[in-house]
Structure formats: C-alpha cells, structure tokens
Design a protein around this motif. Structure first.
Motif, PDB file in Angstrom:
ATOM      1  N   ALA A  25       0.810  -1.226   0.000  1.00 12.85           N
ATOM      2  CA  ALA A  25       0.000   0.000   0.000  1.00 12.85           C
ATOM      3  C   ALA A  25       0.843   1.277   0.000  1.00 12.85           C
ATOM      4  O   ALA A  25       0.526   2.231  -0.725  1.00 12.85           O
ATOM      5  CB  ALA A  25      -0.969  -0.001   1.178  1.00 12.85           C
ATOM      6  N   GLU A  26       1.898   1.320   0.782  1.00 11.48           N
ATOM      7  CA  GLU A  26       2.711   2.549   0.839  1.00 11.48           C
ATOM      8  C   GLU A  26       3.386   2.824  -0.497  1.00 11.48           C
ATOM      9  O   GLU A  26       3.395   3.962  -0.973  1.00 11.48           O
ATOM     10  CB  GLU A  26       3.725   2.462   1.970  1.00 11.48           C
ATOM     11  CG  GLU A  26       3.077   2.610   3.330  1.00 11.48           C
ATOM     12  CD  GLU A  26       4.070   2.629   4.473  1.00 11.48           C
ATOM     13  OE1 GLU A  26       5.279   2.856   4.242  1.00 11.48           O
ATOM     14  OE2 GLU A  26       3.626   2.414   5.620  1.00 11.48           O
ATOM     15  N   THR A  29       0.804   3.905  -3.081  1.00 12.96           N
ATOM     16  CA  THR A  29       0.412   5.289  -2.809  1.00 12.96           C
ATOM     17  C   THR A  29       1.483   6.257  -3.304  1.00 12.96           C
ATOM     18  O   THR A  29       1.166   7.293  -3.907  1.00 12.96           O
ATOM     19  CB  THR A  29       0.162   5.493  -1.302  1.00 12.96           C
ATOM     20  OG1 THR A  29      -0.829   4.562  -0.870  1.00 12.96           O
ATOM     21  CG2 THR A  29      -0.307   6.913  -1.008  1.00 12.96           C
ATOM     22  N   GLU A  30       2.724   5.916  -3.076  1.00 11.80           N
ATOM     23  CA  GLU A  30       3.839   6.759  -3.545  1.00 11.80           C
ATOM     24  C   GLU A  30       3.783   6.924  -5.067  1.00 11.80           C
ATOM     25  O   GLU A  30       3.909   8.034  -5.587  1.00 11.80           O
ATOM     26  CB  GLU A  30       5.163   6.123  -3.129  1.00 11.80           C
ATOM     27  CG  GLU A  30       6.386   6.871  -3.579  1.00 11.80           C
ATOM     28  CD  GLU A  30       7.673   6.132  -3.237  1.00 11.80           C
ATOM     29  OE1 GLU A  30       8.716   6.489  -3.823  1.00 11.80           O
ATOM     30  OE2 GLU A  30       7.671   5.207  -2.398  1.00 11.80           O
ATOM     31  N   SER A  33       0.518   8.834  -6.208  1.00 20.88           N
ATOM     32  CA  SER A  33       0.449  10.223  -5.734  1.00 20.88           C
ATOM     33  C   SER A  33       1.132  11.185  -6.700  1.00 20.88           C
ATOM     34  O   SER A  33       0.990  12.400  -6.558  1.00 20.88           O
ATOM     35  CB  SER A  33       1.070  10.333  -4.338  1.00 20.88           C
ATOM     36  OG  SER A  33       0.245   9.669  -3.401  1.00 20.88           O
ATOM     37  N   TYR A  46      -7.704  11.101  -6.519  1.00 23.31           N
ATOM     38  CA  TYR A  46      -6.475  11.894  -6.355  1.00 23.31           C
ATOM     39  C   TYR A  46      -6.807  13.093  -5.493  1.00 23.31           C
ATOM     40  O   TYR A  46      -7.803  13.763  -5.743  1.00 23.31           O
ATOM     41  CB  TYR A  46      -5.947  12.347  -7.717  1.00 23.31           C
ATOM     42  CG  TYR A  46      -4.640  13.099  -7.601  1.00 23.31           C
ATOM     43  CD1 TYR A  46      -3.450  12.406  -7.533  1.00 23.31           C
ATOM     44  CD2 TYR A  46      -4.618  14.481  -7.522  1.00 23.31           C
ATOM     45  CE1 TYR A  46      -2.246  13.086  -7.405  1.00 23.31           C
ATOM     46  CE2 TYR A  46      -3.414  15.159  -7.396  1.00 23.31           C
ATOM     47  CZ  TYR A  46      -2.239  14.458  -7.340  1.00 23.31           C
ATOM     48  OH  TYR A  46      -1.052  15.124  -7.198  1.00 23.31           O
ATOM     49  N   GLN A  48      -4.340  10.430  -3.146  1.00 21.25           N
ATOM     50  CA  GLN A  48      -4.580   9.126  -2.544  1.00 21.25           C
ATOM     51  C   GLN A  48      -4.010   9.077  -1.131  1.00 21.25           C
ATOM     52  O   GLN A  48      -3.064   9.786  -0.817  1.00 21.25           O
ATOM     53  CB  GLN A  48      -3.867   8.049  -3.363  1.00 21.25           C
ATOM     54  CG  GLN A  48      -4.356   7.938  -4.761  1.00 21.25           C
ATOM     55  CD  GLN A  48      -5.081   6.660  -5.014  1.00 21.25           C
ATOM     56  OE1 GLN A  48      -4.855   5.671  -4.358  1.00 21.25           O
ATOM     57  NE2 GLN A  48      -5.968   6.672  -5.979  1.00 21.25           N
ATOM     58  N   THR A  49      -4.582   8.173  -0.330  1.00 24.19           N
ATOM     59  CA  THR A  49      -4.026   7.910   0.993  1.00 24.19           C
ATOM     60  C   THR A  49      -3.613   6.440   1.059  1.00 24.19           C
ATOM     61  O   THR A  49      -4.096   5.614   0.269  1.00 24.19           O
ATOM     62  CB  THR A  49      -5.054   8.180   2.106  1.00 24.19           C
ATOM     63  OG1 THR A  49      -6.123   7.223   1.980  1.00 24.19           O
ATOM     64  CG2 THR A  49      -5.598   9.610   2.034  1.00 24.19           C
ATOM     65  N   VAL A  50      -2.759   6.131   1.998  1.00 28.27           N
ATOM     66  CA  VAL A  50      -2.342   4.740   2.200  1.00 28.27           C
ATOM     67  C   VAL A  50      -3.562   3.897   2.569  1.00 28.27           C
ATOM     68  O   VAL A  50      -3.694   2.756   2.114  1.00 28.27           O
ATOM     69  CB  VAL A  50      -1.232   4.647   3.267  1.00 28.27           C
ATOM     70  CG1 VAL A  50      -0.920   3.199   3.613  1.00 28.27           C
ATOM     71  CG2 VAL A  50       0.028   5.359   2.791  1.00 28.27           C
ATOM     72  N   GLN A  52      -6.676   4.323   1.574  1.00 28.51           N
ATOM     73  CA  GLN A  52      -7.428   4.038   0.350  1.00 28.51           C
ATOM     74  C   GLN A  52      -6.763   2.915  -0.443  1.00 28.51           C
ATOM     75  O   GLN A  52      -7.443   2.033  -0.984  1.00 28.51           O
ATOM     76  CB  GLN A  52      -7.528   5.287  -0.532  1.00 28.51           C
ATOM     77  CG  GLN A  52      -8.495   6.324  -0.032  1.00 28.51           C
ATOM     78  CD  GLN A  52      -8.397   7.600  -0.841  1.00 28.51           C
ATOM     79  OE1 GLN A  52      -7.312   8.149  -1.032  1.00 28.51           O
ATOM     80  NE2 GLN A  52      -9.539   8.083  -1.306  1.00 28.51           N
ATOM     81  N   GLN A  53      -5.449   2.933  -0.510  1.00 31.73           N
ATOM     82  CA  GLN A  53      -4.744   1.880  -1.232  1.00 31.73           C
ATOM     83  C   GLN A  53      -4.880   0.541  -0.541  1.00 31.73           C
ATOM     84  O   GLN A  53      -5.066  -0.484  -1.202  1.00 31.73           O
ATOM     85  CB  GLN A  53      -3.266   2.242  -1.423  1.00 31.73           C
ATOM     86  CG  GLN A  53      -3.046   3.284  -2.473  1.00 31.73           C
ATOM     87  CD  GLN A  53      -3.709   2.928  -3.785  1.00 31.73           C
ATOM     88  OE1 GLN A  53      -3.665   1.789  -4.235  1.00 31.73           O
ATOM     89  NE2 GLN A  53      -4.348   3.904  -4.393  1.00 31.73           N
TER      90      GLN A  53
END
Length: 178
Positions: A25-26, A29-30, A33, A46, A48-50, A52-53
């Motif tokens: 997820a991180e 997200t990276e 983003s 957009y 995004q948050t971790v 949400q992922q």
C-alpha cells in the motif's frame, strides 16, 4: 476456468509479476500520488491515501479467487514499479490495464508486463480476445497496445476521477488470430 493459486507469479526477462499484498500500500500510494501517473488512471482518486490503497488492495484476493480479475504487482529487481492487470473477465470484456512509476517510463516495462498478462490470459485462462484503452493524451500507452497487436476501435467520452472531468478515452481491441 481453472482455479489459479494465489502464489502464482509470472516471469519476464526483466520483471516479476505477483499478486499484490496489503504491505504494498505505501509504495502504491507513492507511485499514484504522482500527478503525471494519476491523471492517466481513469478511476483512481487523487490525491490518494495509504488507507485508500490498503482498501483497494484488499479487494484483489476476492477478484482473483472468483476468476474475475488478476492484478499483478510488477517488480523490477525486487522493487515494485507498477501494475499490470486483467479484469472484467466474468462479463467477457477481458480488460488489460497497466500503470507504472514515472521513473520507469520509456523502458519497455509496460509492453513487457502487459504481454505477460495477455499471454497468461490466453494460455492459462483460455481467453481469445481482450480490450484496453487509454486517455487521449497518453499516446505512449497506445503504442504499447499496438505493439501487443491491439487495434484502435473507437474513441468515447468517460469520466476521469482524478481529473474530475470528462475525457476522451481511446478504446482498443485484440481479437483472436484468424
């Protein structure tokens, strides 16, 4: 359709494709983003948050087990650089999609990963046709699809969640070989 094990991996000369995990997820997200990546994804919120992922990644196992979607994390030298997927199988659309970290663009990874997913769909799942598409302002994605044998069939207007606007989507199809 055969039951596909959750630990399935696809290998290409430079890439490993495996099922996504919550721990991705991180990194996802990276990647998403980055506005240059996100704006090419029709359905990605957009920014995004971790969380949400993590929620999105949690849906993948059920799709996989149901045989309706296979979303592969694409790794190069062990680092997650993108996604290549095949979904909407149950309704016969067999859609191939992909996205990559901007630092990985222009290296042929999309073509390599999407070809692996197409070949998996053909050989393992027995699919004989596929669909795909890309935003009108992403001609590089169109070149990937044409390299894989897809042909442009129409342009349509769709809602782009990250852009919060209607955009032109170029639609492609890959039919069975005659």
């Amino acid at each position: 359709m055969p039951a596909i094990p959750l630990d399935l991996t696809l290998e290409t000369p430079r890439l490993t494709l495996r099922r996504f995990f919550a721990s991705d997820a991180e990194r996802v997200t990276e990647i998403i983003s980055n506005w240059n990546v996100a704006r090419m994804l029709r359905l990605a919120p957009y920014p995004q948050t971790v969380e949400q992922q993590r929620a999105w990644l949690a849906t993948h196992e059920a799709e996989w087990l149901a045989g309706d979607g296979y979303r592969f994390a694409v790794l190069e030298a062990g680092r997650l650089i993108g996604c290549a997927d095949l979904d909407h199988i149950a309704d016969g659309r067999n859609e191939i999609g992909y996205w990559f970290d901007e630092a990985s663009w222009g290296r042929g990874y999309a073509s390599e990963a999407a070809a692996a997913v197409r070949d998996y769909g053909r050989s393992t799942l027995g699919l004989d046709h596929f669909q795909s598409g890309h935003a009108f302002d992403n001609p590089a994605s169109g070149r990937v699809l044409e390299k894989l044998g897809f042909r442009h069939v129409e342009d349509t207007t769709v809602w782009s969640l990250p852009r919060r606007a209607q955009i032109v989507q170029r639609c492609y199809r890959l039919d069975p070989a005659p």
